[in-house]
Motif scaffolding. Sequence first.
Motif, PDB file in Angstrom:
ATOM      1  N   UNK A 169     -11.881   6.761 -45.578  1.00 48.99           N
ATOM      2  CA  UNK A 169     -11.071   7.939 -45.249  1.00 48.99           C
ATOM      3  C   UNK A 169     -10.823   7.982 -43.751  1.00 48.99           C
ATOM      4  N   UNK A 170      -9.731   8.642 -43.366  1.00 47.49           N
ATOM      5  CA  UNK A 170      -9.495   8.947 -41.955  1.00 47.49           C
ATOM      6  C   UNK A 170      -8.623  10.187 -41.863  1.00 47.49           C
ATOM      7  N   UNK A 171      -8.693  10.843 -40.716  1.00 49.36           N
ATOM      8  CA  UNK A 171      -7.906  12.046 -40.472  1.00 49.36           C
ATOM      9  C   UNK A 171      -7.235  11.937 -39.107  1.00 49.36           C
ATOM     10  N   UNK A 172      -6.215  12.740 -38.925  1.00 50.88           N
ATOM     11  CA  UNK A 172      -5.549  12.825 -37.622  1.00 50.88           C
ATOM     12  C   UNK A 172      -5.051  14.246 -37.415  1.00 50.88           C
ATOM     13  N   UNK A 173      -5.198  14.742 -36.204  1.00 47.52           N
ATOM     14  CA  UNK A 173      -4.636  16.046 -35.852  1.00 47.52           C
ATOM     15  C   UNK A 173      -3.276  15.847 -35.194  1.00 47.52           C
ATOM     16  N   UNK A 174      -2.495  16.909 -35.147  1.00 51.35           N
ATOM     17  CA  UNK A 174      -1.197  16.838 -34.468  1.00 51.35           C
ATOM     18  C   UNK A 174      -0.830  18.230 -33.964  1.00 51.35           C
ATOM     19  N   UNK A 175      -0.367  18.263 -32.725  1.00 52.99           N
ATOM     20  CA  UNK A 175       0.043  19.518 -32.101  1.00 52.99           C
ATOM     21  C   UNK A 175       1.471  19.350 -31.582  1.00 52.99           C
ATOM     22  N   UNK A 176       2.225  20.436 -31.581  1.00 59.40           N
ATOM     23  CA  UNK A 176       3.609  20.325 -31.138  1.00 59.40           C
ATOM     24  C   UNK A 176       4.119  21.574 -30.446  1.00 59.40           C
ATOM     25  N   UNK A 177       5.102  21.380 -29.573  1.00 56.09           N
ATOM     26  CA  UNK A 177       5.829  22.471 -28.926  1.00 56.09           C
ATOM     27  C   UNK A 177       7.298  22.064 -28.843  1.00 56.09           C
ATOM     28  N   UNK A 178       8.209  23.024 -29.013  1.00 55.81           N
ATOM     29  CA  UNK A 178       9.633  22.710 -28.934  1.00 55.81           C
ATOM     30  C   UNK A 178      10.409  23.931 -28.471  1.00 55.81           C
ATOM     31  N   UNK A 179      11.574  23.672 -27.921  1.00 56.02           N
ATOM     32  CA  UNK A 179      12.439  24.773 -27.470  1.00 56.02           C
ATOM     33  C   UNK A 179      13.880  24.283 -27.443  1.00 56.02           C
ATOM     34  N   UNK A 180      14.808  25.162 -27.829  1.00 52.38           N
ATOM     35  CA  UNK A 180      16.233  24.845 -27.827  1.00 52.38           C
ATOM     36  C   UNK A 180      16.996  26.041 -27.279  1.00 52.38           C
ATOM     37  N   UNK A 181      17.902  25.788 -26.330  1.00 55.69           N
ATOM     38  CA  UNK A 181      18.650  26.884 -25.707  1.00 55.69           C
ATOM     39  C   UNK A 181      20.123  26.544 -25.566  1.00 55.69           C
ATOM     40  N   UNK A 182      20.903  27.587 -25.243  1.00 60.10           N
ATOM     41  CA  UNK A 182      22.355  27.475 -25.132  1.00 60.10           C
ATOM     42  C   UNK A 182      22.783  27.868 -23.731  1.00 60.10           C
ATOM     43  N   UNK A 183      23.700  27.089 -23.183  1.00 56.57           N
ATOM     44  CA  UNK A 183      24.281  27.392 -21.872  1.00 56.57           C
ATOM     45  C   UNK A 183      25.762  27.704 -22.047  1.00 56.57           C
TER      46      UNK A 183
END
Length: 445
Positions: A169-183
């Motif tokens: 067996x094996x495991x993995x973590x994952x973290x994320x951040x995102x942003x989308x904007x309009x000009x």
Amino acid sequence: MPLDEKSLLDRVASLVEAAKRAGADAADAVVMRSRSSSVSVRLGKVEGTESAESDDMSLRVFVGRRAASVSATTSSDPTALAERAIAMAKASPEDPYQGLADPGRLAREIVDLDLVDSTEVSAERLKEDALAAEEAALAVPGVTNSAGAGASAGRGGLVLATSHGFVGEYSATRFGRSVSVIAGQSTKMERDYDYSSRLHFADLETPEKLGRTAGERAVKRLNPRRVKTGVFPVIYDPRVARGIAGHIAAAINGASVARKTSFLRDMMGKKVASEGITVTDDPFRRRGSNSRPFDGEGVAGTPLVPVEKGVLTSWLLSSSVAKELGLETNGRGVRASSAVNPSCTNLAIEPGEISPEDMLASVKSGFYVTELFGHGVDLVTGDYSRGVSGFWIENGAIAYPVSEITIASNLRDMFLHMTPASDLDRNYGIAAPTLLIEGMTIAGE
């Protein structure tokens, strides 16, 4: 977010034993479990908070040359599941390529690849990060609206047991951040984004940097122009160059070769790219996005160089696909529900010697791609046609933004006229540096 691997190991082992008692010549069982949480915000307010859990368990049995797979929950009765799988296998057509992996290729030890971060990230922290990214983006002069921001955390694991003695067996973590904007305003608006995804929380780009980059990118795209049709050199920004690496991965996938749906199917040992192109695939890279100590069949993969100085040297292979091609697996089998198909691990177009700045300076007139649209790629023929936006290059410098154009060529020609820059970022499962491709057709005015 513990996944209780010990109980899952016992569970898959009991499934395999039940299959053997029911009459299977061979069997394997797998559980793929995931836990995740995320928060999305827009204009300073929380729009959604989600938490998801999934447990996908499957049993695969082999009776002679016949095979069948059944999926169930972790609470299913092992005996009933095994009996149903055996009955299905006996009614299935023979397949000479199906079977467990060669015992000699199974992983003998589970290598620690530093895939798990024990950091606990609360929903409140996810909200704060998303709000901080959006706030930084909206602070960029010229940004007028937000398309939203988000943050997430999760962990996934795979537990596998086979009737020829493999348990792992094996495991993995994952973290994320995102942003989308309009000009911009009214009909003259442009959108752009930035994101970061890592296995370890501390490796993420800061929310402030992501927001600032997304905002600056959107503003730079304001007041785009059209360009005239012609043949020009095209530079792919790294975030879209990864798509080119993805096309290489698809073309060297052994399943596509066996089905004769890859335009490179007859090119083994031949030149398929320029001499400056080397492609690697390494399942053992520490903290690698797609790293794993063994594949979906328990096979210990090895680092590959599928393309070396432009020459095609190997396919991505699982056991069944390798048998069909008269080869041996290289540990690229991936479980997809009850099936096992080959896929890349940490695949990268290796960097070249020229800096992206010098690469840009070398182009008298051309196009710098920052975003792709549509799905105009035919991996059977190699034909390539994509809608794009980006910037026109004039005398070695960015001149003005461009939109509503199409670039076209054939992947065979693109690979042979491709030059990599020196700025490879290996934080992505499929990675590429800035790429220069000579002689692409631009369809504009």
